[in-house]
Design an enzyme around this catalytic site. Structure first.
Site, PDB file in Angstrom:
ATOM      1  N   GLU A   4       0.841  -1.208   0.000  1.00 52.68           N
ATOM      2  CA  GLU A   4       0.000   0.000   0.000  1.00 52.68           C
ATOM      3  C   GLU A   4       0.869   1.248   0.000  1.00 52.68           C
ATOM      4  O   GLU A   4       2.034   1.202   0.348  1.00 52.68           O
ATOM      5  CB  GLU A   4      -0.854   0.046   1.283  1.00 52.68           C
ATOM      6  CG  GLU A   4      -1.618  -1.214   1.532  1.00 52.68           C
ATOM      7  CD  GLU A   4      -2.239  -1.264   2.919  1.00 52.68           C
ATOM      8  OE1 GLU A   4      -2.155  -0.266   3.653  1.00 52.68           O
ATOM      9  OE2 GLU A   4      -2.803  -2.317   3.244  1.00 52.68           O
TER      10      GLU A   4
ATOM     11  N   LYS B 223       2.057   4.683   1.704  1.00 50.58           N
ATOM     12  CA  LYS B 223       2.107   5.232   3.056  1.00 50.58           C
ATOM     13  C   LYS B 223       1.672   6.688   2.934  1.00 50.58           C
ATOM     14  O   LYS B 223       2.382   7.518   2.396  1.00 50.58           O
ATOM     15  CB  LYS B 223       3.511   5.117   3.640  1.00 50.58           C
ATOM     16  CG  LYS B 223       3.560   5.474   5.105  1.00 50.58           C
ATOM     17  CD  LYS B 223       4.890   5.043   5.712  1.00 50.58           C
ATOM     18  CE  LYS B 223       4.907   5.204   7.212  1.00 50.58           C
ATOM     19  NZ  LYS B 223       4.603   6.533   7.685  1.00 50.58           N
TER      20      LYS B 223
ATOM     21  N   ASP C  22       0.853  10.416   3.909  1.00 55.13           N
ATOM     22  CA  ASP C  22       1.543  11.306   4.836  1.00 55.13           C
ATOM     23  C   ASP C  22       0.564  12.333   5.401  1.00 55.13           C
ATOM     24  O   ASP C  22       0.546  13.489   5.001  1.00 55.13           O
ATOM     25  CB  ASP C  22       2.697  12.004   4.105  1.00 55.13           C
ATOM     26  CG  ASP C  22       3.676  12.618   5.083  1.00 55.13           C
ATOM     27  OD1 ASP C  22       3.542  12.374   6.302  1.00 55.13           O
ATOM     28  OD2 ASP C  22       4.567  13.348   4.625  1.00 55.13           O
TER      29      ASP C  22
ATOM     30  N   TYR D 271      -6.883  -0.088   7.492  1.00 47.29           N
ATOM     31  CA  TYR D 271      -6.683  -1.137   8.491  1.00 47.29           C
ATOM     32  C   TYR D 271      -7.968  -1.381   9.258  1.00 47.29           C
ATOM     33  O   TYR D 271      -8.520  -0.460   9.858  1.00 47.29           O
ATOM     34  CB  TYR D 271      -5.568  -0.676   9.440  1.00 47.29           C
ATOM     35  CG  TYR D 271      -5.081  -1.710  10.441  1.00 47.29           C
ATOM     36  CD1 TYR D 271      -5.110  -3.065  10.150  1.00 47.29           C
ATOM     37  CD2 TYR D 271      -4.575  -1.310  11.670  1.00 47.29           C
ATOM     38  CE1 TYR D 271      -4.652  -4.000  11.064  1.00 47.29           C
ATOM     39  CE2 TYR D 271      -4.100  -2.236  12.592  1.00 47.29           C
ATOM     40  CZ  TYR D 271      -4.145  -3.577  12.280  1.00 47.29           C
ATOM     41  OH  TYR D 271      -3.687  -4.489  13.183  1.00 47.29           O
TER      42      TYR D 271
ATOM     43  N   LYS E 173      10.459   3.779   3.379  1.00 48.80           N
ATOM     44  CA  LYS E 173      10.317   5.232   3.233  1.00 48.80           C
ATOM     45  C   LYS E 173      11.013   5.734   1.971  1.00 48.80           C
ATOM     46  O   LYS E 173      12.141   5.342   1.684  1.00 48.80           O
ATOM     47  CB  LYS E 173      10.937   5.934   4.452  1.00 48.80           C
ATOM     48  CG  LYS E 173      10.265   5.583   5.770  1.00 48.80           C
ATOM     49  CD  LYS E 173       9.031   6.421   5.991  1.00 48.80           C
ATOM     50  CE  LYS E 173       9.377   7.765   6.511  1.00 48.80           C
ATOM     51  NZ  LYS E 173       8.938   8.060   7.850  1.00 48.80           N
TER      52      LYS E 173
ATOM     53  N   CYS F  96      16.832  48.190   4.329  1.00 52.76           N
ATOM     54  CA  CYS F  96      15.680  47.584   3.662  1.00 52.76           C
ATOM     55  C   CYS F  96      15.844  47.698   2.149  1.00 52.76           C
ATOM     56  O   CYS F  96      16.073  48.802   1.634  1.00 52.76           O
ATOM     57  CB  CYS F  96      14.393  48.274   4.100  1.00 52.76           C
ATOM     58  SG  CYS F  96      12.952  47.670   3.199  1.00 52.76           S
TER      59      CYS F  96
ATOM     60  N   CYS G 162      12.968  50.233   0.803  1.00 55.41           N
ATOM     61  CA  CYS G 162      12.837  51.658   1.134  1.00 55.41           C
ATOM     62  C   CYS G 162      14.112  52.248   1.730  1.00 55.41           C
ATOM     63  O   CYS G 162      14.152  53.440   2.040  1.00 55.41           O
ATOM     64  CB  CYS G 162      11.661  51.877   2.083  1.00 55.41           C
ATOM     65  SG  CYS G 162      11.953  51.224   3.726  1.00 55.41           S
TER      66      CYS G 162
ATOM     67  N   CYS H  81      12.117  45.712   8.935  1.00 48.17           N
ATOM     68  CA  CYS H  81      12.188  47.090   8.459  1.00 48.17           C
ATOM     69  C   CYS H  81      11.179  47.876   9.303  1.00 48.17           C
ATOM     70  O   CYS H  81       9.990  47.578   9.272  1.00 48.17           O
ATOM     71  CB  CYS H  81      11.818  47.172   6.979  1.00 48.17           C
ATOM     72  SG  CYS H  81      11.495  48.873   6.483  1.00 48.17           S
TER      73      CYS H  81
ATOM     74  N   CYS I 222       7.094  51.939   3.763  1.00 50.66           N
ATOM     75  CA  CYS I 222       7.757  50.873   3.007  1.00 50.66           C
ATOM     76  C   CYS I 222       6.723  50.158   2.131  1.00 50.66           C
ATOM     77  O   CYS I 222       5.791  49.541   2.650  1.00 50.66           O
ATOM     78  CB  CYS I 222       8.422  49.923   4.005  1.00 50.66           C
ATOM     79  SG  CYS I 222       9.283  48.556   3.231  1.00 50.66           S
TER      80      CYS I 222
HETATM   81  S1  IVH Z   1      -0.830   0.417   8.993  1.00 48.03           S
HETATM   82  C1  IVH Z   1      -0.093  -1.828  12.842  1.00 48.03           C
HETATM   83  N1  IVH Z   1      -0.945   1.460   6.585  1.00 48.03           N
HETATM   84  O1  IVH Z   1       2.102   5.276   9.269  1.00 48.03           O
HETATM   85  C2  IVH Z   1      -0.048  -1.089  11.573  1.00 48.03           C
HETATM   86  N2  IVH Z   1      -0.156   2.844   8.359  1.00 48.03           N
HETATM   87  O2  IVH Z   1       4.320   4.309  11.224  1.00 48.03           O
HETATM   88  C3  IVH Z   1      -0.800   0.167  11.617  1.00 48.03           C
HETATM   89  N3  IVH Z   1       0.364   5.151   7.657  1.00 48.03           N
HETATM   90  O3  IVH Z   1       0.583   5.563  12.407  1.00 48.03           O
HETATM   91  C4  IVH Z   1      -0.518   1.120  10.546  1.00 48.03           C
HETATM   92  N4  IVH Z   1      -0.165   4.918   5.550  1.00 48.03           N
HETATM   93  O4  IVH Z   1      -0.345   6.964  10.493  1.00 48.03           O
HETATM   94  C5  IVH Z   1      -0.629   1.673   7.883  1.00 48.03           C
HETATM   95  N5  IVH Z   1      -1.157   2.244   4.401  1.00 48.03           N
HETATM   96  C6  IVH Z   1      -0.835   2.464   5.686  1.00 48.03           C
HETATM   97  C7  IVH Z   1      -0.370   3.716   6.145  1.00 48.03           C
HETATM   98  C8  IVH Z   1      -0.033   3.867   7.494  1.00 48.03           C
HETATM   99  C9  IVH Z   1       0.269   5.753   6.466  1.00 48.03           C
HETATM  100  C10 IVH Z   1       0.872   5.807   8.887  1.00 48.03           C
HETATM  101  C11 IVH Z   1      -0.032   5.667  10.078  1.00 48.03           C
HETATM  102  C12 IVH Z   1       0.779   5.000  11.145  1.00 48.03           C
HETATM  103  C13 IVH Z   1       2.175   5.196  10.672  1.00 48.03           C
HETATM  104  C14 IVH Z   1       3.005   3.999  11.095  1.00 48.03           C
END
Ligand code: IVH
Length: 667
Positions: free
Chosen positions: A110, A112, A114, A222, A308, A402, A405, A420, A426
Site C-alpha cells: 500500500e 504510506k 503522509d 486497516y 520510506k 531595507c 525603502c 524594516c 515601506c
Molecule cells: S498500517 C499496525 N498502513 O504510518 C499497523 N499505516 O508508522 C498500523 N500510515 O501511524 C498502521 N499509511 O499513520 C498503515 N497504508 C498504511 C499507512 C499507514 C500511512 C501511517 C499511520 C501509522 C504510521 C506507522
C-alpha cells in the site's frame, strides 16, 4: 521581559500546571488558559530555535494530545511501523517472514499516506467515535471534526459487521493546502510547513465548522474487530470499500519479492502525480491468521513494515541572495540558484530563513549547495559541498538596509528575524496591509485582488486602507484591464464592507499578533475602539487569551498617532468601530464566570448555537470536564467517559430544556 525570559517563565509555569493536572488531578487554571500558554510557548520556540530544549512542555514525544478534547483509551493500541530505507532491508523483512511462517504467504502493498492517523469506531453501521493516535494508548476524541470530512461515511451500506474499528489517514490534498497557505500568507498568519501539519492542525481545531471548510480527505487502510468478513486484509479492505469507505485503488497483493520491488518502483514514480502527499510504501502480510502467528514487538507488528521514500536532494550553484520584505516588515533572505530538477519541479530559489542560518552554513556566492524538499513547500538549503569550494566569491552577509525603502533594519535583541521599521512608508508593508485588510476573514472585499492593489498603489490612488473609502468608480475605470463594470464592482465591494462587524475590523487593521480569535476576544472585552485605545497593558492582559506580548503589540499600535488618525478616518467613512447596539443588547451576564462543557446530541439547537448562547451570556465553553467545570450541557448519547468523569468530580449535568430556561429562552 525578553522573549528568552518569557520562554523560561512559560516552561516553568506549564510544568507546574501539568503536574497539578495529571499527577494531582486538581487543575489550578482552565484548559483554555493552559492551551493559550502552550501555544504562546510554541510560537516563541518557533521564533527562537536557539532556545530548543528537549524537556520543554512542548516536546512531549509522540503525543498529539491537547487539553481541550476528551481523551479516550484505544481498545487496540495504535502502533507504529518499523521503517526501512533500502530494498535490502525490505528483502530482509521478506526473508524473516518467510522463515517464521514456513508456508506460502501474500504481502499487501500500500501507499504510506503522509497525513495524521485516525481510528474510527462503527456500531450498527453508524460512525460512533473518531479518535486521534495520541500517544498510541489514548488519543483525543475528535468525532465532531471527523464528521465534517466527507470521505468518512456517517452511515454504512451493504452488510458490515455490527461493531468494528477502521483506521486510516486524514489528509489535506495539495490543492487545498496551497490555497490555505496562500490565504494565511495574505492574512499575515504563519504558514503550515506541509500538508501533514496542516491536516493534524485542522483536525484539532475547536470549531468543526472551520474544519468543514478545509476540505480534508481520508483514506482507510486497516480494519480491526472480532467479526471481520475475511481472513485476508486486502479482502477486508475491498469489502470496506463496498460499505462506503475510501480505500486506495493503488493497493496490490504480491507473492514474490520481485513483485514487491516492482510495486515500489512504480509508486516512486506514480506518487508524484497523486493529489496528496505520500512518504513511502507499507507492506503487510495479508492473512490475519499469519499476522497473529508473527505477532508484535513492543512497538510495532512483525507482520508489517514501512519502506520510506528518500527525500530527494540536488546539488546546484548559489548565484546570489536577495531579500524579501513581508507585510509585517520581516526581511527574508532568498537564495537564487542555477535551475535544478527536484521532486518533479524545477527549483530556482530556496528560502534561507534568517541571518543565523546563513551564518551557520557559512555561505559564499558561487558555492555548490544541497537543496532538499522533504515534505516542505519551499525547498531548503541543507548544506554546502565544501569539496567544490575552489574559487568562490564573497561571503554572504545579511543586508543592513531595507531593499525596498532603504531604512536601516532592526533586529530585536535575541530574535532571529530582521525587521524594516518603516511601517507606513515601506511599499511591500503598505501593500501587504491593504491585502490583509480586504482579505476574506477581514473586510471581505473580494473584488480587490493583489494586482488591483498594485495598480492603485502604484498610481498613488491609495496610500493606506482608509483611502479605499474615498475612491469613486471614475478613479478606477481607466486603469489597465479595468472597465466601468469592474470599477463599480470594486466600489460596491468597498461599500458593503461597512457592514462588517467590529471584531473583524479589528482583525483587518493588521495589528501584529492580533489574529481572528484574539480580535474577537478584544472586541467582546472592550465593546468599541475607544475603550480599546484607552486600555492599559494591565487591562489588556486581564482579558482571556491575551498575554503580555499581544498586549504590548496592541498598546504599541494605538500609541502611534498615525494609527489613531487611520482609525478616525475609517470611522468617519462609516466602518464599524464598535459592537452593534442590538448585539450588545442581546448579551447578558447570566453565565458569568461559568465554564461549561457541551456533550451529546441536541434536539432544539445545534452545538454551535449553544456555544454562541454560552458566550453571549457571559459563560465560557470548554472542551473537557475538570474540577473547574461549572456544569455539563448534555444532550442525548453523552460519551460514557465524560459521564464517568462528571460523576467522579461531582459536576452537575444540565439538560437542554433546563439550560434554555436558565436563559429564559424556552419556547
Ligand atoms: S498500517 C499496525 N498502513 O504510518 C499497523 N499505516 O508508522 C498500523 N500510515 O501511524 C498502521 N499509511 O499513520 C498503515 N497504508 C498504511 C499507512 C499507514 C500511512 C501511517 C499511520 C501509522 C504510521 C506507522
Amino acid at each position: 521581559m525578553t522573549p528568552q525570559q518569557r520562554i523560561t517563565e512559560l516552561r516553568e509555569l506549564l510544568h507546574k500546571h501539568n503536574y497539578s493536572y495529571y499527577v494531582l488531578n486538581s487543575p489550578t487554571i482552565s484548559d483554555f488558559e493552559f492551551d493559550a500558554m502552550l501555544r504562546e510557548l510554541q510560537q516563541l520556540e518557533l521564533e527562537h530555535p536557539e532556545m530548543y530544549d528537549p524537556s520543554s512542555p512542548t516536546q512531549r514525544v509522540g503525543s498529539d494530545i491537547t487539553r481541550e478534547f476528551t481523551q479516550v483509551a484505544h481498545r487496540y493500541p495504535m502502533l507504529s511501523l518499523g521503517n526501512t530505507y533500502s530494498k535490502e532491508e525490505v528483502a530482509d523483512f521478506y526473508e524473516r517472514v518467510r522463515r517464521a511462517l514456513n508456508e506460502d504467504f501474500e504481502v499487501c502493498c500500500e501507499l504510506k499516506f503522509d497525513g495524521t492517523s485516525i481510528s474510527l469506531t462503527y456500531v450498527g453501521g453508524k460512525l460512533q467515535q473518531a479518535v486521534t493516535r495520541g500517544d498510541g494508548e489514548k488519543g483525543d476524541d475528535v468525532t465532531a471534526n471527523a464528521r465534517t470530512i466527507r470521505t468518512i461515511p456517517l452511515q454504512l451500506s451493504g452488510s458490515y459487521p455490527q461493531e468494528f474499528e477502521i483506521r486510516g489517514e486524514v489528509l489535506m490534498p495539495w490543492g487545498v493546502f496551497d490555497k490555505l497557505n496562500a490565504e494565511r500568507e495574505a492574512a499575515g498568519e504563519p504558514l503550515f510547513a506541509n500538508p501533514r501539519n496542516a491536516a493534524a492542525g485542522t483536525l484539532k481545531l475547536q470549531d468543526p465548522s472551520v474544519v468543514a471548510k478545509r476540505s480534508l480527505d481520508a483514506y482507510l487502510y486497516y480494519l480491526l474487530g472480532e467479526n471481520l468478513p475475511h481472513d485476508g486484509h486486502y479482502e477486508n479492505l475491498t469489502a470496506a470499500r463496498e460499505w462506503g469507505f475510501k480505500i486506495s485503488d493503488t493497493t496490490r497483493k504480491c507473492r514474490t519479492l520481485e513483485e514487491i520491488f516492482e510495486f515500489i518502483d512504480t509508486m516512486e514514480v506514480k506518487r508524484k502525480e497523486l493529489p496528496f502527499a505520500t512518504d513511502g510504501i507499507v507492506l503487510k502480510v495479508n492473512s490475519q491468521r499469519q499476522q497473529k502467528h508473527l505477532g508484535y514487538t513492543a512497538k510495532s507488528p512483525r507482520w508489517a513494515i514501512a519502506y520510506k521514500f528518500k527525500a530527494e536532494q540536488a546539488a546546484t550553484r548559489l548565484n546570489d541572495v536577495t531579500y524579501q520584505v513581508g507585510r509585517t516588515g520581516v526581511v527574508t533572505p532568498v537564495a537564487n540558484l542555477d535551475a535544478v530538477q527536484l521532486s518533479g519541479t524545477v527549483v530556482r530559489r530556496a528560502s534561507l530563513h534568517n541571518a543565523d542560518i546563513i551564518e551557520k552554513l557559512d555561505l559564499h556566492i558561487g558555492d555548490t549547495v544541497f537543496v532538499e524538499k522533504g515534505g516542505e513547500i519551499i525547498p531548503k538549503i541543507t548544506g554546502v559541498d565544501l569539496d567544490m569550494r575552489l574559487l568562490v566569491g564573497d561571503k554572504v552577509r545579511f543586508i543592513e538596509r531595507c531593499p525596498e525603502c532603504g531604512t536601516l533594519l532592526v533586529r530585536v535583541e535575541g530574535e532571529a528575524a530582521h525587521y524594516c521599521p518603516n511601517e507606513t512608508g515601506c511599499p511591500p508593508q503598505i501593500k501587504g496591509r491593504i491585502a490583509h485588510f480586504v482579505s476574506r476573514e477581514a473586510m471581505n472585499i473580494d473584488s480587490i485582488g493583489p494586482e488591483t492593489i498594485e495598480l492603485m498603489f502604484g498610481l498613488g490612488l491609495i496610500k493606506n486602507v482608509a483611502d479605499l473609502y474615498s475612491l469613486n468608480a471614475s478613479d478606477l475605470m481607466f486603469l489597465p484591464r479595468m472597465g466601468i463594470k469592474s470599477a463599480e464592482n470594486i466600489i460596491t465591494g468597498i461599500r458593503s464592507s461597512l457592514g462588517i462587524p467590529f471584531e473583524r475590523v479589528l482583525y483587518a487593521l493588521g495589528i501584529r499578533y492580533v489574529g481572528v480569535t484574539v480580535a474577537k476576544r478584544l472586541a467582546r472585552a472592550f465593546n468599541n475602539v475607544d475603550a480599546l485605545m484607552q486600555a492599559t497593558t494591565d487591562e489588556l492582559v486581564a482579558v482571556d487569551d491575551i498575554g503580555e506580548r499581544i498586549a504590548g503589540s496592541v498598546y504599541g499600535y494605538f500609541s502611534k498617532e498615525e494609527n489613531r488618525v487611520l482609525v478616525e478616518r475609517l470611522r468617519a467613512a462609516g466602518v464599524q468601530m464598535g459592537i452593534a447596539p442590538e448585539v450588545l443588547l442581546e448579551r447578558t451576564d447570566v453565565l458569568k464566570g461559568q465554564s461549561i462543557v457541551i456533550s451529546g446530541v441536541f434536539a432544539r439547537h445545534s452545538r454551535d448555537e449553544y456555544k454562541a448562547m454560552i458566550e453571549k451570556n457571559g459563560g465560557k465553553n470548554v472542551g473537557s470536564v475538570s474540577k473547574a467545570t461549572s456544569f455539563i450541557l448534555a444532550g442525548d448519547n453523552m460519551g460514557p467517559a465524560k459521564l464517568e468523569k462528571a460523576a467522579k468530580l461531582g459536576v452537575r449535568i444540565v439538560g437542554e430544556d433546563e439550560f434554555l430556561s436558565m436563559l429564559a429562552l424556552q419556547e
